[in-house]
Design a protein around this motif. Structure first.
Motif, PDB file in Angstrom:
ATOM      1  N   ASP A 416       0.823  -1.320  -0.167  1.00 19.96           N
ATOM      2  CA  ASP A 416       0.126  -0.038  -0.151  1.00 19.96           C
ATOM      3  C   ASP A 416       0.941   1.137   0.038  1.00 19.96           C
ATOM      4  N   THR A 417       0.909   2.091  -1.074  1.00 16.80           N
ATOM      5  CA  THR A 417       1.947   2.925  -1.194  1.00 16.80           C
ATOM      6  C   THR A 417       1.275   4.413  -1.063  1.00 16.80           C
ATOM      7  N   GLN A 420       2.610  10.921  -3.744  1.00 18.73           N
ATOM      8  CA  GLN A 420       1.686  12.055  -4.548  1.00 18.73           C
ATOM      9  C   GLN A 420       2.404  12.435  -5.819  1.00 18.73           C
ATOM     10  N   THR A 421       1.874  13.361  -6.634  1.00 20.45           N
ATOM     11  CA  THR A 421       2.188  13.716  -7.668  1.00 20.45           C
ATOM     12  C   THR A 421       3.458  14.299  -7.344  1.00 20.45           C
ATOM     13  N   ASP A 508      -2.210  16.001   3.667  1.00 19.00           N
ATOM     14  CA  ASP A 508      -2.677  14.622   4.357  1.00 19.00           C
ATOM     15  C   ASP A 508      -2.624  14.834   5.851  1.00 19.00           C
ATOM     16  N   ARG A 523      -7.329  14.349   3.332  1.00 21.88           N
ATOM     17  CA  ARG A 523      -6.716  15.524   3.078  1.00 21.88           C
ATOM     18  C   ARG A 523      -6.877  16.539   4.095  1.00 21.88           C
ATOM     19  N   ARG A 534      -7.532  13.361  -7.815  1.00 18.17           N
ATOM     20  CA  ARG A 534      -7.542  14.654  -7.031  1.00 18.17           C
ATOM     21  C   ARG A 534      -8.505  15.648  -7.761  1.00 18.17           C
TER      22      ARG A 534
HETATM   23  C1  6R9 Z   1       0.240   8.722  -6.290  1.00 21.95           C
HETATM   24  C2  6R9 Z   1      -0.954   9.654  -6.218  1.00 21.95           C
HETATM   25  C3  6R9 Z   1      -1.947  12.142  -3.851  1.00 21.95           C
HETATM   26  C4  6R9 Z   1      -3.107  11.870  -2.570  1.00 21.95           C
HETATM   27  C5  6R9 Z   1      -2.473  11.940  -1.295  1.00 21.95           C
HETATM   28  C6  6R9 Z   1      -3.258  11.203  -0.398  1.00 21.95           C
HETATM   29  C7  6R9 Z   1      -3.849  10.121  -1.532  1.00 21.95           C
HETATM   30  C8  6R9 Z   1      -2.264   8.339  -2.347  1.00 21.95           C
HETATM   31  C9  6R9 Z   1      -2.508   6.869  -0.743  1.00 21.95           C
HETATM   32  C10 6R9 Z   1      -3.184   7.978  -0.427  1.00 21.95           C
HETATM   33  C11 6R9 Z   1      -3.850   6.836   1.320  1.00 21.95           C
HETATM   34  C12 6R9 Z   1      -2.593   5.642  -0.145  1.00 21.95           C
HETATM   35  N1  6R9 Z   1      -3.042   8.890  -1.541  1.00 21.95           N
HETATM   36  N2  6R9 Z   1      -2.040   7.025  -2.156  1.00 21.95           N
HETATM   37  N3  6R9 Z   1      -3.959   8.072   0.803  1.00 21.95           N
HETATM   38  N4  6R9 Z   1      -2.986   5.758   1.135  1.00 21.95           N
HETATM   39  N5  6R9 Z   1      -1.726   4.621  -0.308  1.00 21.95           N
HETATM   40  O1  6R9 Z   1      -2.228   9.118  -5.955  1.00 21.95           O
HETATM   41  O2  6R9 Z   1      -0.796  11.049  -6.351  1.00 21.95           O
HETATM   42  O3  6R9 Z   1      -2.922  11.938  -7.447  1.00 21.95           O
HETATM   43  O4  6R9 Z   1      -1.171  13.406  -6.497  1.00 21.95           O
HETATM   44  O5  6R9 Z   1      -2.619  11.966  -5.019  1.00 21.95           O
HETATM   45  O6  6R9 Z   1      -3.826  10.862  -2.858  1.00 21.95           O
HETATM   46  O7  6R9 Z   1      -4.288  11.857  -0.146  1.00 21.95           O
HETATM   47  O8  6R9 Z   1      -2.080  13.161  -0.945  1.00 21.95           O
HETATM   48  P1  6R9 Z   1      -1.880  12.074  -6.424  1.00 21.95           P
END
Ligand code: 6R9
Length: 656
Positions: A416-417, A420-421, A508, A523, A534
């Motif tokens: 579970d990764t 973010q962008t 977050d 968020r 997003r």
């Molecule tokens: C890679 C991606 C980023 C936002 C991030 C968070 C949410 C992404 C998550 C997660 C919980 C995970 N997020 N991965 N929340 N567990 N494994 O998604 O990038 O589109 O920029 O979104 O997504 O809120 O801040 P992006």
């Protein structure tokens, strides 16, 4: 939210099997801790070693981190390299005939492309771009279907040092226009149409519309890949077919060596204001991030068949389709279609057919596939799988358990990764051979990533308490700035009022449990996460008020079984508040309006009409109250400061 409540009680732990551990790149927690300690001991030396191990440098760097002007950090700043050289040329000597891409089209057709072929196609297209007078530093918009050509376009830009900006094919003409103008793009690369789920959707027509909206004089060329062959409008001296552009071009093109800090790409993402942010990434630091995470988190092996289902329009498709797997020399699957076409067994069929070992997708896809056929995976041979991944939003433990037991047959760890962008690559994620898993937690930060949960003053909060998720030290793959807007970059990610601007603020909230595991809670800004995408509430509000019927609008999210979060819009019309059939009709019109203005992903799930919005006496919209209304909760908040409490009743019901 139910996700958060249930993860708070999650106590199950899943250690990797002996079989997985025996083959793992990093096989125990001590190895993980040793890497973390190495980073702690000498931070620059740690990154320097990795950058030398993984990247082919044209000119080696001598300086590792330049932090003299925070938050504008530079990494490996006197080094020179080319990203496409690192992804393609490096494999020509030892594995030219290895399959780089197994492409499966929406209709099921399959094509294979070897590293040699991909190299030649990228070079040819790069020569084509050069013939259009596209140069290092020029910005190129890529608005393409999820096909090999999208990756070729990105790699060709990287080869000549042009900065690409991929716009997801589901975005509207207006969103596309906004990005073209902000980037000052020299060219747009697109296709006639894209095909998803058996349906064709126009791309070139949308580009034409975007380019007719003004301020687009920078765009000198539009390159069109012929996909469906539909008739398209044509503008001489601007439009050129992809096949004509590459006709007679050489299959070799000397790479343009660029500085480590040269922008590889910008990618627009939603923020808390109406205007999307052009997240700017570097070349070397970004590439390094994608490679080490392939190695650590995806436990990459040369024998893997890697499949990341993300579209290249999102950061996940950049890092784990267009760059990371190619830099590692992997064989990967690229899929044009959708998980539910022709039926909900499509993903499982692809895994079976191409013997996928590593499968990376989003919780929203998993939830929708559970709903449409929880037993379906059992009808397929999924024995090739050894590792599963999740990205984009928190994965609820129920979905996690299904993914683990039904898809992974309790054999495959789930990574579970969290990232973010802006971070370019995984930040908090399990290294699967080393770190036991807890459903719903992204576990521990990668070595060298100083993630923490802090209060406003920047102090670590107690374990179990919620706080801001930050990354304390600069890291190579991080965002360098926002395109043409360094002030906004600083204000958004290093705000003075939180931690004194010292730490990268992710946006977050999170907490850590007693083992230090991270649990992402959501968020902290006005950004929604709909199906892992997003969306800024302000963006949707601006779209709504741009409709001539609308006087005012406020948008919030509400929990949704499949999408994670769904868009609920509270709308005040210029005329009378509508009722009955008229209300349904206007709601329908507004939902389509938003889909057209931004893209179908932003289409509100619900619209509610009121004579006004709940506001404080100073005129501020009470969003927290709207969130409760959207969820159908009893209003427990203090409404005494409300100017007009009566409208709460009006806003309780969605339009049917
Ligand atoms: C890679 C991606 C980023 C936002 C991030 C968070 C949410 C992404 C998550 C997660 C919980 C995970 N997020 N991965 N929340 N567990 N494994 O998604 O990038 O589109 O920029 O979104 O997504 O809120 O801040 P992006």
């Amino acid at each position: 939210m139910s996700t958060i409540e249930s993860v708070l009680h999650e106590t199950r732990i899943f250690a990797p099997s002996t079989k997985f551990v025996e083959q793992a790149n990093l096989a125990d927690i001590e190895a993980y801790r040793a890497l973390c300690a190495e980073a702690e001991r000498d931070y620059p030396a740690f990154w320097s070693k990795l950058a030398q191990q993984h990247i082919l440098w044209h000119k080696p760097f001598t300086r590792v981190l330049n932090d003299s002007e925070p938050p504008f950090f530079k990494w490996f700043e006197d080094g020179e390299l080319n990203i496409s050289y690192n992804c393609l040329d490096r494999h020509l000597a030892n594995q030219p005939d290895k399959i780089a891409i197994i492409f499966e089209a929406d209709n099921g057709d399959v094509n294979h492309c070897t590293y040699r072929e991909l190299y030649q196609r990228v070079c040819q297209f790069a020569n084509g771009l050069k013939a259009l007078d596209i140069k290092k530093g020029d910005r190129i918009i890529i608005y393409m279907p999820m096909r090999i050509e999208a990756v070729i376009a990105m790699q060709a830009c990287a080869r000549i040092g042009a900065i690409h900006s991929v716009v997801f094919g589901g975005f509207s003409a207006k969103s596309l226009h906004e990005r073209i103008v902000d980037a000052g793009a020299a060219a747009v690369i697109t296709a006639d149409e894209q095909t998803r789920g058996g349906k064709n959707h126009p791309l070139k027509a949308t580009v034409d519309e975007a380019l007719s909206m003004g301020d687009t004089d920078s765009v000198k060329s539009v390159v069109i890949y012929k996909h469906t062959g539909v008739d398209i409008a044509w503008q001489n001296n601007r439009d050129i077919w992809w096949h004509d552009l590459i006709h007679g071009k050489q299959g070799e093109c000397a790479p343009e060596w660029v500085n480590a800090e040269h922008p590889l790409f910008t990618l627009y993402t939603s923020g808390s204001t109406g205007k999307p942010k052009g997240v700017q990434h570097s070349s070397a630091g970004y590439l390094l991030g994608t490679m080490i995470s392939m190695q650590w988190v995806f436990d990459y092996k040369p024998t893997d068949i890697f499949w990341c289902t993300a579209d290249v329009g999102w950061i996940t498709g950049h890092s784990y389709v267009a760059y990371g797997p190619l830099a590692m020399g992997a064989t990967q699957v690229i899929f044009e279609g959708i998980p539910t076409y022709p039926d909900a067994g499509r993903f499982w069929k692809i895994i079976q057919q191409h013997k996928v070992t590593t499968f990376y997708t989003a919780p929203t896809a998993i939830r929708s596939l559970i709903k449409l056929g929880a037993d379906l995976p059992q009808q397929y041979d999924l024995s090739s799988l050894r590792l599963l991944g999740s990205v984009g939003e928190p994965i609820n433990p129920e979905a996690w358990m299904w993914y683990y037991t039904v898809v992974g047959q309790s054999r495959c760890p789930i990574v579970d990764t969290w990232w973010q962008t802006e971070t370019g690559c995984h930040m908090i994620a399990p290294i699967p051979g080393a770190i036991p898993l807890k459903p719903g937690s992204c576990t521990l930060p990668l070595p060298g990533i100083s993630a923490a949960v802090v209060d406003e003053a920047g102090h670590d909060v107690e374990l179990g308490k919620g706080g801001f998720l930050v990354i304390k030290r600069p890291f190579p793959s991080q965002i360098r700035t926002l395109w043409k807007d360094p002030a906004r970059f600083k204000k958004t990610y290093f705000p003075e009022d939180i931690c004194g601007g010292r730490y990268y603020l992710a946006g977050d909230s999170a907490h850590r449990d007693k083992e230090g595991y991270f649990w992402i809670m959501g968020r902290i800004d006005d950004v929604l996460n709909v199906s892992g995408h997003r969306l800024g509430t302000m963006e949707i509000e601006s779209a709504l008020v741009a409709n001539p019927l609308v006087a005012e609008a406020a948008v919030v999210g509400k929990p949704h079984e499949i999408k994670g979060e769904a868009v609920v819009a509270f709308v005040v019309l210029k005329g009378q508040r509508p009722h009955g059939a008229q209300a349904s009709e206007i709601a329908g019109t507004l939902r389509e309006w938003v889909a057209r203005e931004i893209g179908p992903i932003a289409r509100p799930e619900e619209i509610r009409f009121g004579d006004n919005l709940p506001k404080t006496r100073s005129g501020k919209i009470m969003r927290r109250l709207l969130r409760s209304l959207a969820k159908g909760e009893e209003i427990t908040q203090d409404t005494s400061t409300l100017e007009n409490p009566a409208i709460l009743e009006q806003l309780k019901q969605p339009v049917s």
